[in-house]
Design a protein around this motif. Structure first.
Motif, PDB file in Angstrom:
ATOM      1  N   VAL A 145       0.850  -1.196   0.000  1.00 23.31           N
ATOM      2  CA  VAL A 145       0.000   0.000   0.000  1.00 23.31           C
ATOM      3  C   VAL A 145       0.885   1.244   0.000  1.00 23.31           C
ATOM      4  N   VAL A 146       0.474   2.240  -0.794  1.00 20.02           N
ATOM      5  CA  VAL A 146       1.098   3.569  -0.733  1.00 20.02           C
ATOM      6  C   VAL A 146       0.010   4.573  -0.355  1.00 20.02           C
ATOM      7  N   THR A 147       0.387   5.590   0.410  1.00 20.74           N
ATOM      8  CA  THR A 147      -0.563   6.601   0.884  1.00 20.74           C
ATOM      9  C   THR A 147      -0.112   7.971   0.390  1.00 20.74           C
ATOM     10  N   TYR A 148      -1.054   8.691  -0.219  1.00 24.41           N
ATOM     11  CA  TYR A 148      -0.766  10.026  -0.753  1.00 24.41           C
ATOM     12  C   TYR A 148      -1.121  11.091   0.279  1.00 24.41           C
ATOM     13  N   SER A 149      -0.398  12.214   0.202  1.00 21.95           N
ATOM     14  CA  SER A 149      -0.686  13.382   1.038  1.00 21.95           C
ATOM     15  C   SER A 149      -0.272  14.636   0.267  1.00 21.95           C
ATOM     16  N   CYS A 150      -0.826  15.776   0.670  1.00 21.51           N
ATOM     17  CA  CYS A 150      -0.543  17.041  -0.010  1.00 21.51           C
ATOM     18  C   CYS A 150       0.562  17.793   0.712  1.00 21.51           C
ATOM     19  N   ASN A 151       1.334  18.558  -0.043  1.00 22.35           N
ATOM     20  CA  ASN A 151       2.388  19.402   0.522  1.00 22.35           C
ATOM     21  C   ASN A 151       1.770  20.631   1.180  1.00 22.35           C
ATOM     22  N   PRO A 152       2.487  21.261   2.094  1.00 21.65           N
ATOM     23  CA  PRO A 152       1.988  22.520   2.672  1.00 21.65           C
ATOM     24  C   PRO A 152       1.831  23.577   1.578  1.00 21.65           C
ATOM     25  N   SER A 153       0.785  24.378   1.701  1.00 24.89           N
ATOM     26  CA  SER A 153       0.517  25.418   0.708  1.00 24.89           C
ATOM     27  C   SER A 153       1.372  26.649   0.983  1.00 24.89           C
ATOM     28  N   GLN A 154       1.776  27.316  -0.092  1.00 29.41           N
ATOM     29  CA  GLN A 154       2.531  28.564   0.035  1.00 29.41           C
ATOM     30  C   GLN A 154       1.615  29.778   0.122  1.00 29.41           C
ATOM     31  N   GLY A 155       0.326  29.593  -0.075  1.00 30.88           N
ATOM     32  CA  GLY A 155      -0.627  30.684  -0.036  1.00 30.88           C
ATOM     33  C   GLY A 155      -1.485  30.650   1.208  1.00 30.88           C
ATOM     34  N   PRO A 156      -2.552  31.464   1.235  1.00 33.93           N
ATOM     35  CA  PRO A 156      -3.411  31.527   2.430  1.00 33.93           C
ATOM     36  C   PRO A 156      -4.294  30.297   2.605  1.00 33.93           C
ATOM     37  N   ASP A 157      -4.519  29.530   1.532  1.00 38.04           N
ATOM     38  CA  ASP A 157      -5.430  28.382   1.598  1.00 38.04           C
ATOM     39  C   ASP A 157      -4.653  27.083   1.425  1.00 38.04           C
ATOM     40  N   GLU A 158      -5.016  26.061   2.209  1.00 33.48           N
ATOM     41  CA  GLU A 158      -4.347  24.768   2.162  1.00 33.48           C
ATOM     42  C   GLU A 158      -4.843  23.944   0.968  1.00 33.48           C
ATOM     43  N   TYR A 159      -4.010  22.966   0.562  1.00 36.88           N
ATOM     44  CA  TYR A 159      -4.411  22.040  -0.494  1.00 36.88           C
ATOM     45  C   TYR A 159      -5.329  20.967   0.092  1.00 36.88           C
ATOM     46  N   SER A 160      -6.277  20.556  -0.718  1.00 35.73           N
ATOM     47  CA  SER A 160      -7.161  19.448  -0.346  1.00 35.73           C
ATOM     48  C   SER A 160      -6.856  18.255  -1.235  1.00 35.73           C
ATOM     49  N   LEU A 161      -6.864  17.041  -0.649  1.00 32.67           N
ATOM     50  CA  LEU A 161      -6.594  15.814  -1.399  1.00 32.67           C
ATOM     51  C   LEU A 161      -7.907  15.332  -2.014  1.00 32.67           C
ATOM     52  N   ILE A 162      -7.971  15.337  -3.333  1.00 32.19           N
ATOM     53  CA  ILE A 162      -9.183  14.943  -4.051  1.00 32.19           C
ATOM     54  C   ILE A 162      -8.968  13.548  -4.631  1.00 32.19           C
ATOM     55  N   GLY A 163      -9.733  12.571  -4.182  1.00 32.85           N
ATOM     56  CA  GLY A 163      -9.615  11.208  -4.669  1.00 32.85           C
ATOM     57  C   GLY A 163      -9.255  10.240  -3.553  1.00 32.85           C
ATOM     58  N   GLU A 164      -8.884   9.007  -3.948  1.00 32.28           N
ATOM     59  CA  GLU A 164      -8.549   7.962  -2.981  1.00 32.28           C
ATOM     60  C   GLU A 164      -7.116   8.148  -2.488  1.00 32.28           C
ATOM     61  N   PRO A 165      -6.919   8.305  -1.177  1.00 31.34           N
ATOM     62  CA  PRO A 165      -5.559   8.549  -0.676  1.00 31.34           C
ATOM     63  C   PRO A 165      -4.683   7.296  -0.659  1.00 31.34           C
ATOM     64  N   ARG A 166      -5.287   6.070  -0.645  1.00 35.50           N
ATOM     65  CA  ARG A 166      -4.513   4.834  -0.551  1.00 35.50           C
ATOM     66  C   ARG A 166      -4.663   4.018  -1.830  1.00 35.50           C
ATOM     67  N   LEU A 167      -3.552   3.561  -2.392  1.00 33.17           N
ATOM     68  CA  LEU A 167      -3.543   2.682  -3.554  1.00 33.17           C
ATOM     69  C   LEU A 167      -2.858   1.377  -3.183  1.00 33.17           C
ATOM     70  N   ILE A 168      -3.341   0.249  -3.768  1.00 35.95           N
ATOM     71  CA  ILE A 168      -2.827  -1.083  -3.458  1.00 35.95           C
ATOM     72  C   ILE A 168      -2.319  -1.729  -4.741  1.00 35.95           C
ATOM     73  N   CYS A 169      -1.180  -2.398  -4.656  1.00 31.29           N
ATOM     74  CA  CYS A 169      -0.663  -3.186  -5.778  1.00 31.29           C
ATOM     75  C   CYS A 169      -1.512  -4.450  -5.876  1.00 31.29           C
ATOM     76  N   SER A 170      -2.427  -4.516  -6.862  1.00 28.11           N
ATOM     77  CA  SER A 170      -3.409  -5.595  -6.945  1.00 28.11           C
ATOM     78  C   SER A 170      -3.144  -6.565  -8.081  1.00 28.11           C
ATOM     79  N   GLY A 171      -2.190  -6.304  -8.961  1.00 32.69           N
ATOM     80  CA  GLY A 171      -1.869  -7.189 -10.070  1.00 32.69           C
ATOM     81  C   GLY A 171      -0.530  -6.792 -10.660  1.00 32.69           C
ATOM     82  N   LYS A 172      -0.128  -7.529 -11.688  1.00 41.87           N
ATOM     83  CA  LYS A 172       1.148  -7.222 -12.311  1.00 41.87           C
ATOM     84  C   LYS A 172       1.109  -5.809 -12.887  1.00 41.87           C
ATOM     85  N   ASN A 173       1.908  -4.908 -12.294  1.00 37.15           N
ATOM     86  CA  ASN A 173       1.960  -3.494 -12.706  1.00 37.15           C
ATOM     87  C   ASN A 173       0.558  -2.865 -12.749  1.00 37.15           C
TER      88      ASN A 173
END
Length: 386
Positions: free
Chosen positions: A194-222
């Motif tokens: 399993v790999v887990t995604y996250s967003c970097n800190p924002s350089q502006g006044p508003d933070e980034y939001s993670l849109i989509g599935e944060p966790r992906l699983i290796c389920s088959g060949k590539n």
């Protein structure tokens, strides 16, 4: 007598009679010709077998007593001990029955692959059988999944080389802008890793939001379980509902998936959903609701009641009962029951005639007034005579 007998004509012979001897003989010969092939074509249909075929060249028909010989088809071998392979044409136009005297040749028995199994469809590896390969979880099949035991020259063999079961591995997943995933230093990921995604800190006044599935699983060949998410700024406007009250979801900013719930003040009803969520496009989903004023139902006109406690508004002040200051009025004040504050309105009631109770009250009031006036006059005259 002799002369008359000599003059008698001889009987005429009928020509073309169906009983003519020559015609009858022709019909009989024709019938024999037609029946001759039927009687000689005793056995014309050869029996068929799955494992055997006719030895030699077949004929159109066989006479009773003739014998035919069978041999094993390609891919089959004689059963041991050997069974009869010859059949005889019988007088009733049938062949003597035979059993299958051959059986399928055997292909080489296959071994289970490493980290997998092989399964034979009909439970054997004879000619015509199939072998299905299955890999254990975490491994994939490299090669042909199904093998067939088939002819190979004068013998039988499997249709392809046996496959292998290889370990499932995945290449690194896709990278995302303004974000990262765990173990990004690895070049290969194993099955179910399993790999887990996250967003970097924002350089502006508003933070980034993670849109989509944060966790992906290796389920088959590539093959990963889904597409990588994205990091973006999502900011919905402050929700305002006229004549409404926000009951949950308070905050200074409303980012992705922020949830707010509303209620309407008294006298208003909600039109739309009471709960809204900040969507990926920086808009509220569903749309912000409205509070619509509740329309009042029409009220009935007030009626005059003579029951104790009723307070209809008089249109004229009550008339004084003092005989000295003001003569009695034709419309005196009416008091029917103790505690009631009822007076005769300026306009007559809707009915043309007063009811019986109102008439009785008026009569009693007039009589009481007359008695009171008479008593006062009597006392005045009595004092004056003294």
């Amino acid at each position: 007598m002799t002369a008359s007998a000599a003059l008698r004509p001889a009987p005429h012979r009928l020509l073309g009679s169906p009983f003519d001897s020559w015609s009858f003989l022709g019909i009989l010969l024709m019938a024999l010709v037609l029946l001759l092939p039927t009687s000689s074509d005793a056995c014309d249909v050869l029996p068929r077998y799955e494992s055997m075929m006719l030895k030699g060249v077949s004929k159109d028909n066989y006479l009773p007593g003739e014998q035919i010989e069978f041999k094993c088809r390609p891919g089959y071998t004689p059963i041991i001990p050997a069974l009869s392979t010859s059949a005889v044409c019988q007088p009733d136009n049938t062949w003597t029955p035979l059993q299958e005297a051959c059986t399928g040749k055997l292909c080489q028995q296959l071994d289970d692959p490493v980290n997998g199994q092989v399964a034979y469809v009909n439970g054997s590896y004879k000619f015509g059988s199939q072998a299905h390969y299955i890999c254990n979880e975490g491994f994939f099949l490299l090669g042909t999944k199904i093998l067939y035991c088939e002819l190979s020259g004068n013998t039988v063999d499997w249709s392809d080389t046996p496959p292998q079961c290889e370990k499932i591995l995945c290449q690194p997943p896709g990278t995302i802008t303004n974000g990262k995933y765990t173990n990004s230093h690895k070049d290969v990921f194993e099955y179910n890793e399993v790999v887990t995604y996250s967003c970097n800190p924002s350089q502006g006044p508003d933070e980034y939001s993670l849109i989509g599935e944060p966790r992906l699983i290796c389920s088959g060949k590539n093959r990963w379980s889904g597409n990588p998410p994205e990091c973006k700024v999502v900011k919905c406007p402050y929700p305002v509902v006229q004549n409404g009250i926000q009951v949950s979801g308070f905050g200074r900013k409303y980012n992705y998936n922020a949830m707010v719930r509303f209620e309407c003040v008294q006298g208003f009803q909600l039109k739309g959903s009471d709960t809204i969520v900040c969507g990926v496009n920086s808009t509220w989903e569903p749309a912000i609701p409205q509070c619509v004023k509740v329309s009042a139902s029409p009220s009935a006109k007030p009626t005059i009641s003579s029951v104790s406690g009723a307070n209809p508004v008089p249109t004229k002040p009550p008339v004084s009962s003092d005989p000295v200051s003001t003569p009695p009025s034709t419309k005196p004040t009416i008091s029917s029951v103790s505690g009631a504050n009822t007076s005769v309105p300026n306009r007559p009631p809707a009915s043309n005639y007063p009811d019986n109770g109102l008439i009785a009250v008026i009569v009693l009031t007039v009589v009481a007034g007359i008695v009171l006036v008479g008593t006062c006059v009597y006392k005045f005259l009595h004092i004056r005579n003294r």
